[in-house]
Design a protein around this motif. Structure first.
Motif, mmCIF file in Angstrom:
data_model
loop_
_atom_site.group_PDB
_atom_site.id
_atom_site.type_symbol
_atom_site.label_atom_id
_atom_site.label_comp_id
_atom_site.label_asym_id
_atom_site.label_seq_id
_atom_site.Cartn_x
_atom_site.Cartn_y
_atom_site.Cartn_z
ATOM 1 N N THR A 50 0.825 -1.211 0.000
ATOM 2 C CA THR A 50 0.000 0.000 0.000
ATOM 3 C C THR A 50 0.854 1.253 0.000
ATOM 4 N N ALA A 51 2.163 1.120 0.352
ATOM 5 C CA ALA A 51 3.047 2.283 0.359
ATOM 6 C C ALA A 51 3.815 2.410 -0.948
ATOM 7 N N ALA A 52 3.493 1.553 -1.916
ATOM 8 C CA ALA A 52 4.228 1.596 -3.176
ATOM 9 C C ALA A 52 3.842 2.839 -3.965
ATOM 10 N N VAL A 53 4.791 3.743 -4.068
ATOM 11 C CA VAL A 53 4.572 5.005 -4.768
ATOM 12 C C VAL A 53 5.802 5.296 -5.587
ATOM 13 N N LYS A 54 5.633 5.722 -6.826
ATOM 14 C CA LYS A 54 6.780 6.092 -7.640
ATOM 15 C C LYS A 54 7.361 7.393 -7.111
ATOM 16 N N THR A 55 8.708 7.457 -7.068
ATOM 17 C CA THR A 55 9.338 8.674 -6.583
ATOM 18 C C THR A 55 9.901 9.528 -7.705
ATOM 19 N N SER A 56 10.063 8.957 -8.887
ATOM 20 C CA SER A 56 10.543 9.783 -9.997
ATOM 21 C C SER A 56 10.118 9.158 -11.307
ATOM 22 N N ALA A 57 10.051 9.998 -12.344
ATOM 23 C CA ALA A 57 9.697 9.493 -13.662
ATOM 24 C C ALA A 57 10.853 8.665 -14.185
ATOM 25 N N ASP A 58 10.561 7.598 -14.888
ATOM 26 C CA ASP A 58 11.613 6.734 -15.383
ATOM 27 C C ASP A 58 11.847 6.943 -16.864
ATOM 28 N N GLY A 59 10.818 6.823 -17.642
ATOM 29 C CA GLY A 59 10.976 7.002 -19.074
ATOM 30 C C GLY A 59 11.622 5.806 -19.741
ATOM 31 N N GLY A 60 12.439 5.032 -19.023
ATOM 32 C CA GLY A 60 13.128 3.898 -19.609
ATOM 33 C C GLY A 60 12.553 2.572 -19.164
ATOM 34 N N GLY A 61 11.440 2.562 -18.462
ATOM 35 C CA GLY A 61 10.815 1.325 -18.046
ATOM 36 C C GLY A 61 11.538 0.631 -16.905
ATOM 37 N N GLY A 62 12.445 1.313 -16.227
ATOM 38 C CA GLY A 62 13.195 0.702 -15.144
ATOM 39 C C GLY A 62 12.390 0.580 -13.870
ATOM 40 N N VAL A 63 12.964 -0.116 -12.913
ATOM 41 C CA VAL A 63 12.333 -0.317 -11.618
ATOM 42 C C VAL A 63 12.191 1.023 -10.911
ATOM 43 N N GLN A 64 11.041 1.268 -10.361
ATOM 44 C CA GLN A 64 10.786 2.504 -9.630
ATOM 45 C C GLN A 64 10.934 2.271 -8.139
ATOM 46 N N ALA A 65 11.457 3.271 -7.440
ATOM 47 C CA ALA A 65 11.537 3.186 -5.983
ATOM 48 C C ALA A 65 10.125 3.036 -5.434
ATOM 49 N N GLY A 66 9.947 2.112 -4.530
ATOM 50 C CA GLY A 66 8.643 1.922 -3.912
ATOM 51 C C GLY A 66 7.721 1.034 -4.722
ATOM 52 N N SER A 67 8.183 0.503 -5.851
ATOM 53 C CA SER A 67 7.320 -0.376 -6.638
ATOM 54 C C SER A 67 7.585 -1.826 -6.270
ATOM 55 N N ASN A 68 6.842 -2.724 -6.829
ATOM 56 C CA ASN A 68 7.006 -4.157 -6.608
ATOM 57 C C ASN A 68 6.811 -4.569 -5.150
ATOM 58 N N GLY A 69 5.977 -3.852 -4.416
ATOM 59 C CA GLY A 69 5.658 -4.237 -3.060
ATOM 60 C C GLY A 69 6.658 -3.816 -2.000
ATOM 61 N N TYR A 70 7.678 -3.066 -2.346
ATOM 62 C CA TYR A 70 8.645 -2.595 -1.352
ATOM 63 C C TYR A 70 8.184 -1.253 -0.790
ATOM 64 N N ALA A 71 8.451 -1.041 0.488
ATOM 65 C CA ALA A 71 8.094 0.228 1.123
ATOM 66 C C ALA A 71 8.856 1.364 0.456
ATOM 67 N N ASN A 72 8.209 2.497 0.315
ATOM 68 C CA ASN A 72 8.839 3.670 -0.289
ATOM 69 C C ASN A 72 9.554 4.469 0.802
ATOM 70 N N ASN A 73 10.586 3.825 1.377
ATOM 71 C CA ASN A 73 11.414 4.466 2.394
ATOM 72 C C ASN A 73 12.803 3.840 2.294
#
Length: 176
Positions: A50-73
């Motif tokens: 529930t805390a999965a939030v993108k922290t920056s635009a990727d544009g290249g399809g890469g892994v986003q901070a806070g995605s894939n079920g990891y805490a955004n911290n």
């Protein structure tokens, strides 16, 4: 007082004010991160989807901070980076990453060094592990965002650099 003495005194006063403000800011950031880390551990180390939030635009399809079920911290960014590092054969431990992150940025993914020789040359160190853009570009790990301030991309690229230069981020005990 001469004009030179007044100017010097004024500069020293400004420096002291900025130093005290900086120390206070770092202290608050460290306390906040400590509490956030303790809260994450108290939550049974289960990824907080529930805390999965993108922290920056990727544009290249890469892994986003806070995605894939990891805490955004900080804890979530390190955990996510470790999974990528393991898949790519990049050595490093949670402790080694955390220790270096706290020394370099106090856990602030948007930290930027505007005063060292790199900054004077137009390439300031940025992010959790204070990486300059050319180093980030050279050691960027495919599958992560191509953004030096993206926490997961920054950690993973810095760990990749440290692996090539020092054998592992765990071997880094000072600015690198």
């Amino acid at each position: 007082m001469t004009m030179h003495t007044q100017t010097r005194t004024s500069r020293i006063a400004r420096f002291r004010t900025l130093s005290v403000a900086g120390i206070a800011t770092v202290g608050v950031a460290a306390a906040t991160l400590t509490m956030a880390s303790a809260s994450a551990q108290a939550a049974d180390a289960t990824p907080a989807s529930t805390a999965a939030v993108k922290t920056s635009a990727d544009g290249g399809g890469g892994v986003q901070a806070g995605s894939n079920g990891y805490a955004n911290n900080l804890d979530g960014w390190i955990q996510q980076s470790l999974v990528i590092m393991k898949a790519k054969g990049i050595p490093g431990s949670y402790e080694g990453l955390h220790r270096n992150i706290m020394r370099e940025s106090s856990g602030n993914p948007y930290a930027q060094n505007n005063w060292d020789v790199n900054a004077q040359n137009g390439v300031p160190s940025k992010g959790l592990l204070q990486v300059i853009q050319p180093t980030f570009n050279a050691y960027h790990v495919a599958g992560t965002a191509h953004d030096v301030t993206n926490p997961v991309a920054n950690i993973t690229a810095a760990a990749n650099y440290a692996a090539h230069r020092y054998g592992s981020i765990d071997n880094v005990n000072s600015a690198y």
